[in-house]
Design a protein around this motif. Structure first.
Motif, PDB file in Angstrom:
ATOM      1  N   ALA A  39       0.823  -1.206   0.000  1.00 58.55           N
ATOM      2  CA  ALA A  39       0.000   0.000   0.000  1.00 58.55           C
ATOM      3  C   ALA A  39       0.863   1.265   0.000  1.00 58.55           C
ATOM      4  CB  ALA A  39      -0.943   0.004   1.195  1.00 58.55           C
ATOM      5  N   VAL A  40       1.861   1.300   0.849  1.00 59.24           N
ATOM      6  CA  VAL A  40       2.742   2.473   0.914  1.00 59.24           C
ATOM      7  C   VAL A  40       3.574   2.582  -0.361  1.00 59.24           C
ATOM      8  CG1 VAL A  40       4.712   3.486   2.149  1.00 59.24           C
ATOM      9  CG2 VAL A  40       2.786   2.549   3.427  1.00 59.24           C
ATOM     10  N   GLY A  41       4.027   1.442  -0.876  1.00 59.23           N
ATOM     11  CA  GLY A  41       4.777   1.462  -2.135  1.00 59.23           C
ATOM     12  C   GLY A  41       3.950   2.028  -3.270  1.00 59.23           C
ATOM     13  N   GLY A  42       2.686   1.616  -3.347  1.00 57.11           N
ATOM     14  CA  GLY A  42       1.799   2.152  -4.378  1.00 57.11           C
ATOM     15  C   GLY A  42       1.571   3.643  -4.210  1.00 57.11           C
ATOM     16  N   TYR A  43       1.406   4.076  -2.969  1.00 57.91           N
ATOM     17  CA  TYR A  43       1.188   5.501  -2.706  1.00 57.91           C
ATOM     18  C   TYR A  43       2.419   6.325  -3.112  1.00 57.91           C
ATOM     19  CZ  TYR A  43       0.509   9.867  -0.219  1.00 57.91           C
ATOM     20  OH  TYR A  43       0.403  11.200   0.090  1.00 57.91           O
ATOM     21  N   LEU A  44       3.602   5.824  -2.743  1.00 57.91           N
ATOM     22  CA  LEU A  44       4.817   6.562  -3.086  1.00 57.91           C
ATOM     23  C   LEU A  44       5.020   6.625  -4.599  1.00 57.91           C
ATOM     24  CD1 LEU A  44       7.239   5.282  -0.306  1.00 57.91           C
ATOM     25  CD2 LEU A  44       6.103   7.512  -0.454  1.00 57.91           C
ATOM     26  N   LEU A  45       4.730   5.528  -5.284  1.00 62.79           N
ATOM     27  CA  LEU A  45       4.813   5.556  -6.744  1.00 62.79           C
ATOM     28  C   LEU A  45       3.798   6.527  -7.336  1.00 62.79           C
ATOM     29  CD1 LEU A  45       5.369   1.794  -7.660  1.00 62.79           C
ATOM     30  CD2 LEU A  45       6.939   3.701  -8.065  1.00 62.79           C
ATOM     31  N   ASP A  46       2.603   6.555  -6.757  1.00 59.22           N
ATOM     32  CA  ASP A  46       1.579   7.498  -7.211  1.00 59.22           C
ATOM     33  C   ASP A  46       2.050   8.945  -7.086  1.00 59.22           C
ATOM     34  OD1 ASP A  46      -0.644   6.301  -8.298  1.00 59.22           O
ATOM     35  OD2 ASP A  46      -1.594   5.926  -6.374  1.00 59.22           O
ATOM     36  N   ARG A  47       2.632   9.274  -5.943  1.00 59.94           N
ATOM     37  CA  ARG A  47       3.105  10.648  -5.734  1.00 59.94           C
ATOM     38  C   ARG A  47       4.224  10.982  -6.696  1.00 59.94           C
ATOM     39  NH1 ARG A  47       3.867  12.783   0.122  1.00 59.94           N
ATOM     40  NH2 ARG A  47       4.721  14.372  -1.234  1.00 59.94           N
ATOM     41  N   TRP A  48       5.104  10.023  -6.937  1.00 62.36           N
ATOM     42  CA  TRP A  48       6.246  10.257  -7.824  1.00 62.36           C
ATOM     43  C   TRP A  48       5.802  10.420  -9.278  1.00 62.36           C
ATOM     44  CZ3 TRP A  48       9.461   6.312 -10.607  1.00 62.36           C
ATOM     45  CH2 TRP A  48      10.633   6.870 -11.115  1.00 62.36           C
ATOM     46  N   LEU A  49       4.826   9.578  -9.691  1.00 62.69           N
ATOM     47  CA  LEU A  49       4.376   9.602 -11.078  1.00 62.69           C
ATOM     48  C   LEU A  49       3.163  10.507 -11.313  1.00 62.69           C
ATOM     49  CD1 LEU A  49       4.717   5.787 -11.839  1.00 62.69           C
ATOM     50  CD2 LEU A  49       6.273   7.627 -12.539  1.00 62.69           C
ATOM     51  N   GLY A  50       2.540  10.971 -10.235  1.00 62.18           N
ATOM     52  CA  GLY A  50       1.372  11.832 -10.347  1.00 62.18           C
ATOM     53  C   GLY A  50       0.127  11.108 -10.826  1.00 62.18           C
TER      54      GLY A  50
END
Length: 93
Positions: A39-50
């Motif tokens: 979940a946190v990995g997905g969130y961090l990728l989301d923030r990085w990729l927008g």
């Protein structure tokens, strides 16, 4: 002397209880950390990729799959142990 004996007995019983709880606490930690990792990995990728919230949702789904897979694995191990103990008990009779 009685006080020391009681404290030694109490310490011993606490150690036994913690030893018995160890595997269950470990399993709970594995499940929680597995879910949090995805979940946190997905969130961090989301923030990085927008791409919020899509990769977070994918991470949550992958985390749930990991949790279910771990529970499935633990269940299979318990069933194998149960079958072995039934099988060993039948041969002892």
């Amino acid at each position: 002397m009685k006080v020391r004996k009681k404290s030694t007995e109490a310490t011993s019983s606490i150690q036994e209880a913690l030893r018995a709880l160890g595997p269950y606490m470990g399993l709970g930690l594995q499940l929680a950390l597995g879910m949090a990792f995805f979940a946190v990995g997905g969130y961090l990728l989301d923030r990085w990729l927008g791409t919020l919230p899509w990769l977070t949702l994918v991470g949550v789904v992958l985390g749930l799959v990991a949790v279910v897979a771990k529970l499935w694995q633990v269940n299979a191990q318990l069933q194998r142990r149960s079958q072995r103990s039934k099988h060993d008990g039948a041969h002892k009779k």
